[in-house]
Design a protein around this motif. Structure first.
Motif, short mmCIF file in Angstrom:
data_model
loop_
_atom_site.label_atom_id
_atom_site.label_comp_id
_atom_site.label_asym_id
_atom_site.label_seq_id
_atom_site.Cartn_x
_atom_site.Cartn_y
_atom_site.Cartn_z
N VAL A 166 8.87 38.05 3.43
CA VAL A 166 7.94 36.99 3.80
C VAL A 166 7.95 35.85 2.78
O VAL A 166 7.96 34.68 3.16
N ARG A 167 7.97 36.21 1.48
CA ARG A 167 7.98 35.12 0.50
C ARG A 167 8.97 35.40 -0.62
O ARG A 167 8.59 35.60 -1.79
N PRO A 168 10.26 35.39 -0.25
CA PRO A 168 11.28 35.57 -1.30
C PRO A 168 11.22 34.42 -2.30
O PRO A 168 10.98 33.27 -1.91
N LYS A 169 11.43 34.76 -3.57
CA LYS A 169 11.32 33.73 -4.61
C LYS A 169 12.66 33.04 -4.87
O LYS A 169 12.69 31.89 -5.27
N GLN A 170 13.73 33.79 -4.66
CA GLN A 170 15.04 33.26 -5.05
C GLN A 170 15.75 32.64 -3.85
O GLN A 170 15.74 33.21 -2.75
N GLU A 171 16.42 31.55 -4.12
CA GLU A 171 17.16 30.86 -3.06
C GLU A 171 18.23 31.77 -2.45
O GLU A 171 18.45 31.78 -1.24
N ARG A 172 18.92 32.54 -3.30
CA ARG A 172 19.98 33.43 -2.80
C ARG A 172 19.42 34.46 -1.82
O ARG A 172 20.06 34.82 -0.84
N THR A 173 18.22 34.95 -2.09
CA THR A 173 17.60 35.92 -1.19
C THR A 173 17.29 35.24 0.14
O THR A 173 17.57 35.78 1.21
N ARG A 174 16.73 34.04 0.06
CA ARG A 174 16.37 33.30 1.27
C ARG A 174 17.60 33.05 2.14
O ARG A 174 17.57 33.25 3.35
N GLN A 175 18.67 32.64 1.48
CA GLN A 175 19.91 32.35 2.23
C GLN A 175 20.43 33.59 2.92
O GLN A 175 20.83 33.57 4.08
N PHE A 176 20.42 34.70 2.19
CA PHE A 176 20.92 35.96 2.76
C PHE A 176 20.09 36.36 3.97
O PHE A 176 20.62 36.68 5.03
N LEU A 177 18.77 36.31 3.81
CA LEU A 177 17.90 36.76 4.90
C LEU A 177 17.96 35.83 6.11
O LEU A 177 17.81 36.28 7.24
N SER A 178 18.25 34.57 5.87
CA SER A 178 18.27 33.62 7.00
C SER A 178 19.40 33.96 7.96
O SER A 178 19.34 33.64 9.14
N ARG A 179 20.43 34.66 7.46
CA ARG A 179 21.54 35.05 8.34
C ARG A 179 21.14 36.16 9.31
O ARG A 179 21.82 36.43 10.27
N ARG A 190 9.87 49.67 -1.29
CA ARG A 190 10.43 48.69 -2.23
C ARG A 190 11.77 48.21 -1.72
O ARG A 190 12.57 49.01 -1.20
N VAL A 191 12.01 46.95 -1.89
CA VAL A 191 13.27 46.36 -1.44
C VAL A 191 13.94 45.69 -2.64
O VAL A 191 13.29 44.97 -3.41
N ILE A 192 15.23 45.97 -2.78
CA ILE A 192 16.03 45.40 -3.86
C ILE A 192 17.05 44.48 -3.21
O ILE A 192 17.74 44.92 -2.28
N PHE A 193 17.17 43.28 -3.69
CA PHE A 193 18.24 42.40 -3.19
C PHE A 193 19.27 42.22 -4.29
O PHE A 193 18.96 41.75 -5.39
N MET A 194 20.52 42.62 -3.98
CA MET A 194 21.61 42.50 -4.96
C MET A 194 22.58 41.42 -4.52
O MET A 194 22.83 41.25 -3.33
N ASP A 195 23.16 40.76 -5.48
CA ASP A 195 24.26 39.83 -5.20
C ASP A 195 25.09 39.71 -6.47
O ASP A 195 24.53 39.61 -7.57
N GLY A 196 26.40 39.76 -6.32
CA GLY A 196 27.29 39.55 -7.46
C GLY A 196 27.08 40.53 -8.61
O GLY A 196 27.24 40.16 -9.77
N GLY A 197 26.72 41.77 -8.27
CA GLY A 197 26.62 42.80 -9.32
C GLY A 197 25.34 42.77 -10.13
O GLY A 197 25.23 43.46 -11.15
N VAL A 198 24.36 41.98 -9.68
CA VAL A 198 23.06 42.00 -10.35
C VAL A 198 21.94 42.16 -9.31
O VAL A 198 22.15 41.87 -8.12
N ILE A 199 20.79 42.62 -9.77
CA ILE A 199 19.61 42.62 -8.91
C ILE A 199 19.00 41.23 -9.01
O ILE A 199 18.55 40.81 -10.09
N VAL A 200 19.04 40.51 -7.90
CA VAL A 200 18.55 39.13 -7.89
C VAL A 200 17.03 39.14 -7.80
O VAL A 200 16.34 38.33 -8.43
N GLU A 201 16.51 40.07 -7.01
CA GLU A 201 15.08 40.06 -6.74
C GLU A 201 14.66 41.42 -6.21
O GLU A 201 15.43 42.08 -5.51
N GLU A 202 13.48 41.85 -6.56
CA GLU A 202 12.96 43.08 -5.97
C GLU A 202 11.47 42.97 -5.76
O GLU A 202 10.79 42.17 -6.42
#
Ligand code: ADP
Length: 243
Positions: free
Chosen positions: A228-241, A208-220
């Motif tokens: 492969v198919r992140p739903k949230q834009e913030r997750t996509r942006q983070f992973l693209s780096r 399981r993978v949890i993506f956090m940003d700004g003190g909240v869980i954005v997506e898991e």
């Protein structure tokens, strides 16, 4: 097996955790990803009360502790169910490798010395350090020191091992040996929560993978969901780096 409910933590005026809910099942390997400053380490430290959350509940295998009102006895009980592997190893510099591993067993768990030694030797063998038991941390590479840190956590036989960026202080050429040890532990079915910037590791080893940003869980989700198919834009942006 672990359940965090509505965890809030504020430092000064900065709300670092804004109501985190998270459950971890037995045998899960949970990777927590996210930008620096998003609250990952603080969340991990709230699990074993190295930081006390201002609000919320921590439950580990049947023991539920209310963060705000927790008493010392509850905290001690909760800590016994966890072990932590730190970014900077946190070894005792003046103790041998063996004594670093037996210390917690003898002092905190009151395990008889001979038993503690036998257990320490077993886990040191598991992390590939059988030949180093009588050395001092300063004689070891960073990767070896971190493997001592992992052996120390394993020896406690905890319900869950919490890893706080276990490879981020290491020179790049030493990261692989530490990840290999963590991977082998994961394969034994030990429950782990790992804060990491190692995307390849998270993808391969975590279930399981949890993506956090700004003190909240954005997506898991599963590694596939997140990578492969992140739903949230913030997750996509983070992973693209990282790609
Ligand atoms: P991450 O692990 O995602 O990098 P942290 O949990 O370490 O994030 O930190 C989140 C925020 O909380 C950061 O802004 C950090 O400066 C702040 N912070 C963490 N620990 C403390 C502390 N003990 N005192 C004050 N601020 C802290």
């Amino acid at each position: 097996m672990i359940s965090l409910t509505n965890i809030h933590k504020t430092f000064g005026k900065q709300e670092v955790l804004k109501g985190i809910d998270l459950t971890v099942e037995q045998g899960d390997v949970v990777a927590i990803l996210g930008p620096s400053g998003s609250g990952k380490t603080t969340l991990l430290r709230c699990v074993n009360f190295l930081e006390r959350a201002d609000e919320g509940k921590v439950q580990i295998s049947g023991l539920t502790v209310d963060c705000e009102h927790a008493r010392k006895h509850d905290i001690v009980q909760l800590r016994r169910k966890t072990a932590m592997v730190f970014q900077h190893y946190n070894l005792f510099k003046h103790k041998t490798v063996l004594d670093n591993v037996t210390e917690g067993l003898i002092v905190a768990q009151k395990v008889p010395k001979a038993d503690a030694k036998a257990r320490a030797l077993r886990v040191l063998e598991q992390v590939g350090l059988a030949a180093k038991v009588n050395e001092y941390p300063s004689m070891l590479s960073g990767g070896q020191q971190q493997r001592v840190g992992i052996a120390r956590a394993l020896a406690l036989n905890p319900e869950v091992i919490l890893f706080d960026e276990p490879t981020s202080a290491l020179d790049p050429e030493l990261v692989g040996e530490v990840l290999a040890v963590i991977r082998s532990i994961a394969q034994q079915g030990i429950t782990m929560v790992v804060v990491t910037h190692e995307m390849g590791f998270a993808r391969e080893v975590a279930n399981r993978v949890i993506f956090m940003d700004g003190g909240v869980i954005v997506e898991e989700g599963t590694p596939e969901d997140i990578f492969v198919r992140p739903k949230q834009e913030r997750t996509r942006q983070f992973l693209s780096r990282y790609s």
